[in-house]
Design a protein around this motif. Structure first.
Motif, short mmCIF file in Angstrom:
data_model
loop_
_atom_site.label_atom_id
_atom_site.label_comp_id
_atom_site.label_asym_id
_atom_site.label_seq_id
_atom_site.Cartn_x
_atom_site.Cartn_y
_atom_site.Cartn_z
N UNK A 219 -14.69 -28.85 0.63
CA UNK A 219 -14.50 -30.30 0.47
C UNK A 219 -14.80 -30.97 1.81
N UNK A 220 -15.22 -32.22 1.75
CA UNK A 220 -15.60 -32.95 2.96
C UNK A 220 -14.81 -34.25 3.05
N UNK A 221 -14.23 -34.46 4.24
CA UNK A 221 -13.63 -35.76 4.57
C UNK A 221 -14.64 -36.47 5.46
N UNK A 222 -15.11 -37.64 5.05
CA UNK A 222 -16.06 -38.39 5.86
C UNK A 222 -15.35 -39.59 6.44
N UNK A 223 -15.24 -39.60 7.78
CA UNK A 223 -14.54 -40.68 8.46
C UNK A 223 -15.52 -41.71 8.97
N UNK A 224 -15.08 -42.95 8.92
CA UNK A 224 -15.91 -44.03 9.44
C UNK A 224 -14.97 -45.09 10.00
N UNK A 225 -15.10 -45.33 11.29
CA UNK A 225 -14.26 -46.33 11.97
C UNK A 225 -12.78 -46.16 11.66
#
Ligand SMILES: Nc1ncnc2c1ncn2[C@@H]1O[C@H](COP(=O)(O)OP(=O)(O)OP(=O)(O)O)[C@@H](O)[C@H]1O
Ligand SMILES: [Mg+2]
Length: 256
Positions: A219-225
């Motif tokens: 699974x992937x957690x994609x963080x942005x700001x």
């Protein structure tokens, strides 16, 4: 590269039992510094039995998130909960972290292993045995008596991973563990990580290497700001990302 007998890691890790500490949850997690909200209300639940990869552009807050989850820094608001409770001594003992630049003592390779094991409550004899076995497993037996700081970057990182795994953690956090390594060293570290995962260790790994993320992630957690922009199963994230920012990131287009 591992040079010990096959199956050593699986036996040594021995964490294929119901997790005593997972799931790990972030609830409305906030971290502010210098007048900026760097982690901006993150809700996340990480379960046992899958490998979590954290991705996102530089400065998105990936390292901060890992430090918050690991308990190295305190949130400004919100909470980090293990099985619904704040971290206690047991939780702290059952998780380990590997940093992008290995943090090693100015001592020998084996002293670095031994010190960590003793600090985590292993007896002198147990620490000696585990240090020896894990150095062999990481292909570092020949360096045991050398100062850790003379090892190459890749060797230092193998030492850091071996040291973390020698503690038998249920959860292993890794912050870009292969960022400055050559392809062979990278695969060597990945092999160790994959074996740990197969033995039941929960992996939470930050990487900018999309090939590595594809190889490792369930699974992937994609963080942005400072926010979770996407949290998906790996296949879905890579092949049909629901987030336009995630798609731009995977395709190598700059995410502004
Ligand atoms: N203690 C601090 N005080 C002030 N700002 C900080 C602090 N720690 C981190 N930051 C800032 O918070 C932001 C997120 O930092 P973080 O190290 O988590 O990014 P990252 O996603 O890991 O980036 P990279 O991919 O470059 O490693 C950055 O803009 C950074 O400058
Ligand atoms: Mg970082």
């Amino acid at each position: 590269m591992p040079d010990a007998t096959a199956g050593f890691a699986e036996q040594a890790l021995d964490v294929r039992r119901p997790s005593a500490i997972l799931p790990l949850e972030a609830r409305n997690l906030v971290f502010e510094a210098g007048g900026r909200r760097l982690i901006d209300g993150i809700d996340l639940r990480l379960d046992a039995g899958c490998r979590t990869v954290v991705m996102g552009p530089n400065g998105a807050g990936k390292s901060l998130l890992l430090r918050l989850l690991h308990g190295l820094i305190e949130p400004s608001a919100g909470s980090v909960l293990w099985q619904g409770k704040p971290a206690d001594r047991t939780v702290r003992r059952r998780q380990a972290m590997v940093f992008q630049r290995p943090v090693l003592l100015r001592r020998s390779v084996s002293a670095n292993m031994h010190h960590a094991l003793r600090a985590n409550g292993f007896s002198r004899q147990e620490a000696r045995d585990r240090a020896r076995d894990w150095l062999a497993y990481a292909g570092l037996s020949g360096f045991a008596d050398q100062p850790a700081r003379v090892l190459s970057g890749g060797e230092q990182q193998r030492l850091a991973v071996a040291r973390a795994l020698s503690l038998g953690p249920e959860v292993l956090f890794l912050d870009e563990p292969t960022a400055s390594l050559d392809p062979a060293s990278t695969l060597g570290i990945e092999e160790i990580i994959q074996k740990a995962a197969a033995s039941g260790t929960k992996i939470v790994l930050i990487t900018h290497d999309i090939g590595q993320a594809r190889r490792i992630a369930d699974e992937v957690v994609f963080l942005y700001r400072g926010r979770v922009e996407a949290f998906d199963q790996a296949l879905c994230f890579f092949d049909a990302p629901g987030s336009a920012k995630a798609r731009a990131f995977i395709e190598g287009r700059i995410v502004l």
